[in-house]
Scaffold this active site. Structure first.
Site, PDB file in Angstrom:
ATOM      1  N   LEU A  30       0.916  -1.268  -0.110  1.00  0.00           N
ATOM      2  CA  LEU A  30      -0.072  -0.126   0.022  1.00  0.00           C
ATOM      3  C   LEU A  30       0.919   1.281  -0.055  1.00  0.00           C
ATOM      4  O   LEU A  30       1.721   1.536   0.815  1.00  0.00           O
ATOM      5  CB  LEU A  30      -0.970  -0.034   1.189  1.00  0.00           C
ATOM      6  CG  LEU A  30      -1.882  -1.315   1.671  1.00  0.00           C
ATOM      7  CD1 LEU A  30      -2.559  -1.080   2.619  1.00  0.00           C
ATOM      8  CD2 LEU A  30      -2.765  -1.250   0.085  1.00  0.00           C
ATOM      9  N   CYS A  31       0.625   2.021  -0.811  1.00  0.00           N
ATOM     10  CA  CYS A  31       1.345   3.212  -1.192  1.00  0.00           C
ATOM     11  C   CYS A  31       2.754   3.012  -1.284  1.00  0.00           C
ATOM     12  O   CYS A  31       3.301   2.268  -2.221  1.00  0.00           O
ATOM     13  CB  CYS A  31       1.241   4.384   0.001  1.00  0.00           C
ATOM     14  SG  CYS A  31       1.667   5.847   0.113  1.00  0.00           S
TER      15      CYS A  31
END
Length: 313
Positions: free
Chosen positions: A103-104
């Protein structure tokens, strides 16, 4: 039951945990605990986020089970080193899972563990160049909301993690559940993995309502010529005054801003519809298919056909 495990490291970005709401409401819609979400860290106990908030975790061991591992990113992966214990876990036991999602900036940890070698991936656009330089074996696609390559999923920055989580649910439960879930979460259904991270409307960010209203008008009427005289009339300014004010507030000339809006709209149509390029060009205000291709190559460095092939893939 599908087990989703979040693996936290010190200085993780708190927003990544917001993706848990996607699984929570998916359970509500199906009326059972389809997803069981748990939060882990090496050694267990409280883990401090980048903003200082501590989150309780269970101990991560070599026998910890999960069908999907979610790896939140660090606030700044260029200055904060990844936890060696997390990297060891990713390089070993984690690969027995069905999927692993970065994530990210979590994609940095997947890359450092060797999971993205030869694979397509994305990350927060601010760190895309750093990721490309640090991990030359990873095929970085910096202009994507999320990317799926086999069992490896990576998302762009911040709220793009929600789109990735929604994509996971669609893979598991189908599009009907996902549409209802997006509606409940007040999310679009859905920003596709191939959609650009950037919005020209946001990047222009005018200060006054009259220029914002003019941009809104332009976006709704892209098939028209949208000359300076027409836009100035919407803003209730003379053409000369309008050009001066518009450039001062947005950093772009009216013509260049309109071209960017046309390009963004055309890309969205190409990614999300089956309209021919001739229709896309006409609906978004380009002279013809050739003109659309010229502007695409200048703006994105790739032809529109390549964008369509990627979106369909």
């Amino acid at each position: 039951m599908h087990r989703v495990g979040y693996v936290l490291s010190d200085s993780f970005q708190m927003m990544a945990l917001g993706t848990q709401a996607v699984f929570e409401f998916a359970n509500q819609l199906v009326g059972s605990e389809y997803y069981r979400v748990q939060v882990y860290a090496p050694g267990g106990g409280p883990v401090r986020s980048s903003i200082g908030t501590a989150v309780a975790t269970e101990a991560l061991t070599a026998r910890t089970p999960a069908d999907t591992w979610m790896i939140p990113g660090l606030y700044d992966p260029t200055t904060t080193p990844a936890d060696p214990a997390v990297l060891d876990f990713l390089a070993g036991r984690a690969q027995r899972a069905r999927r692993i999602a970065g994530l990210c900036t979590g994609g940095f940890m997947l890359a450092e563990a060797g999971l993205l070698d030869g694979r397509r991936a994305t990350t927060h656009w601010i760190y895309a160049d750093a990721m490309r330089e640090r991990f030359p074996g990873v095929l970085i696609e910096p202009d994507r909301i999320f990317v799926t390559d086999g069992p490896m999923w990576t998302s762009a920055g911040m709220t793009a993690g929600l789109d990735l989580a929604l994509g996971l649910v669609e893979k598991d439960l189908g599009s009907d559940i996902t549409r209802a879930l997006a509606h409940r979460l007040v999310m679009p259904h859905r920003r596709s993995g191939g959609q650009t991270q950037h919005s020209e409307m946001l990047m222009l960010a005018p200060r006054s309502d009259r220029i914002q209203d003019t941009l809104d008008y332009a976006r709704r009427n892209l098939s028209q010529a949208l000359g300076v005289d027409e836009l100035a009339a919407v803003a209730h300014l003379s053409p000369r005054q309008f050009s001066r004010v518009f450039t001062a507030e947005t950093g772009e000339s009216p013509a260049r801003a309109v071209e960017k809006l046309r390009l963004e709209a055309a890309r969205t149509m190409i990614e999300q519809s089956r309209h021919s390029l001739e229709v896309v060009a006409r609906e978004t205000g380009f002279r013809d298919r050739r003109h659309l291709r010229e502007v695409f190559l200048r703006g994105y460095g790739i032809p529109p056909q390549a964008v369509r092939r990627t979106a369909r893939a």
